[in-house]
Motif scaffolding. Structure first.
Motif, mmCIF file in Angstrom:
data_model
loop_
_atom_site.group_PDB
_atom_site.id
_atom_site.type_symbol
_atom_site.label_atom_id
_atom_site.label_comp_id
_atom_site.label_asym_id
_atom_site.label_seq_id
_atom_site.Cartn_x
_atom_site.Cartn_y
_atom_site.Cartn_z
ATOM 1 N N TYR A 300 48.544 24.336 26.092
ATOM 2 C CA TYR A 300 49.184 23.136 25.322
ATOM 3 C C TYR A 300 48.691 23.518 23.996
ATOM 4 O O TYR A 300 49.573 23.180 22.985
ATOM 5 C CB TYR A 300 48.491 21.986 25.962
ATOM 6 C CG TYR A 300 48.731 20.751 25.095
ATOM 7 C CD1 TYR A 300 50.039 20.174 25.002
ATOM 8 C CD2 TYR A 300 47.767 20.292 24.325
ATOM 9 C CE1 TYR A 300 50.240 19.134 24.350
ATOM 10 C CE2 TYR A 300 48.206 18.997 23.554
ATOM 11 C CZ TYR A 300 49.176 18.666 23.518
ATOM 12 O OH TYR A 300 49.506 17.499 22.704
ATOM 13 N N ARG A 303 51.085 25.853 22.297
ATOM 14 C CA ARG A 303 52.517 25.376 22.112
ATOM 15 C C ARG A 303 52.492 24.596 20.914
ATOM 16 O O ARG A 303 53.287 24.634 19.960
ATOM 17 C CB ARG A 303 52.843 24.766 23.223
ATOM 18 C CG ARG A 303 54.297 24.085 23.282
ATOM 19 C CD ARG A 303 54.666 23.686 24.634
ATOM 20 N NE ARG A 303 56.063 23.050 24.376
ATOM 21 C CZ ARG A 303 56.694 22.473 25.479
ATOM 22 N NH1 ARG A 303 56.008 22.165 26.451
ATOM 23 N NH2 ARG A 303 57.785 21.816 25.066
ATOM 24 N N GLN A 304 51.320 23.763 20.666
ATOM 25 C CA GLN A 304 51.513 22.881 19.635
ATOM 26 C C GLN A 304 51.269 23.489 18.310
ATOM 27 O O GLN A 304 51.964 22.942 17.144
ATOM 28 C CB GLN A 304 50.183 21.829 19.842
ATOM 29 C CG GLN A 304 50.623 20.833 21.047
ATOM 30 C CD GLN A 304 51.503 19.950 20.839
ATOM 31 O OE1 GLN A 304 52.048 19.315 19.556
ATOM 32 N NE2 GLN A 304 52.345 19.640 21.931
#
Length: 308
Positions: A300, A303-304
């Protein structure tokens, strides 16, 4: 007779400043290392060493009295264990429910109550459940959800007796209502963090958007959401980690039942280790849970970082 002075070699002229810069860099590195050393030591002692110890123990058939090396047999047993598969599915349900409900509701409530006159009253009502412990929340919802609890009695009183359910005795209904109970408690934390993010949005950006004709949903999607991106990363990251290690409310409401139908990975680890005394198998579940938590968080955040 004119005396001609020889120029110093370039290496000699530039040597002193270069040496000074090197000493300064080394000094700064030493100071940085000195400040970071206690934190790094704590991470090693409290996280790395226990994890490595647990991982090592997962290669044994261990009942607390004797140990026998079995290699990857515990992990192979996990793959073929239907209880572990159900536990993994419940954990995925918890992650999805926690992301869809507390995070989304916290964001909506933060936006709606940020600049209205009655906002402080609404925010207080939402935050109060967050002040309760997980045990208190479980006891309250047990009073509501048990077979003769407040919800079923209320349904009977208003003529909707046919809607009565055994809320905690059937899967997946029990998992769904426990996610709702967690949402009731956790929404306040998400709302507080999103409110902090809203207060950091510069007024100039909002005014410029209004001059461009943005309002309502367009303002929300085009201005507010992008500005809240750093805080959203924090809120979603915390929600993922907390949902993956859910234990207390499930244990107090159903103890993973009926049977093992509502267990999460954390409950499976607890049952195998402390109830059945299968320490090696429980250690294998713990390793899998740790890997899932770290992998989900890393994917996560990566990806950010890429999208930014």
């Amino acid at each position: 007779m004119t005396t001609v002075q020889k120029a110093a070699p370039p290496a000699t002229r530039g040597g002193a400043p270069t040496e000074g810069r090197r000493r300064g860099s080394a000094s700064r590195a030493l100071w940085i290392g000195a400040f970071l050393a206690p934190a790094i030591l704590l991470v090693i002692v409290l996280l790395a060493v226990p994890f490595l110890t647990t991982a090592y123990r997962s290669f044994f058939d261990d009942n607390g009295l004797s140990q026998k090396w079995v290699g990857l047999a515990n992990y192979a047993a996990l793959v073929s264990d239907p209880d572990f598969g159900r536990s993994l599915l419940n954990t995925v349900m918890w992650v999805a429910g926690t992301l869809l409900l507390p995070v989304l509701l916290g964001l909506v409530l933060a936006v709606l109550t940020n600049s209205v006159r009655w906002g402080s009253v609404a925010r207080t009502a939402v935050v109060i459940p967050y002040a309760l412990s997980g045990s208190a929340t479980a006891l309250l919802w047990q009073f509501l959800l048990q077979s003769d609890g407040a919800i079923n009695q209320t349904l009977t009183a208003v003529g909707l007796g046919s809607w009565q359910q055994e809320w905690l005795l059937h899967w997946p209904l029990n998992t769904i209502v426990m996610i709702i109970a967690t949402t009731w408690q956790a929404t306040g934390a998400s709302m507080i963090l999103f409110l902090i993010g809203l207060q950091t949005i510069p007024n100039e950006i909002v005014e410029a958007a209004k001059l461009d004709g943005a309002s309502g949903l367009r303002m929300f999607w085009s201005v507010v959401i992008p500005q809240l991106r750093p805080m959203t990363v924090v809120v979603v990251g915390m929600a993922i980690v907390n949902s993956l290690k859910t234990f207390d409310i499930v244990w107090l409401l159903t103890q993973g039942g009926p049977g093992t139908a509502s267990e999460t990975l954390a409950l499976t680890m607890y049952r195998e280790t402390f109830t059945l005394n299968r320490y090696g198998y429980g250690a294998a579940v713990s390793v899998v849970l740790t890997i899932v938590v770290v992998a989900a968080s890393w994917l996560y955040l990566r990806r950010q970082a890429r999208s930014r």
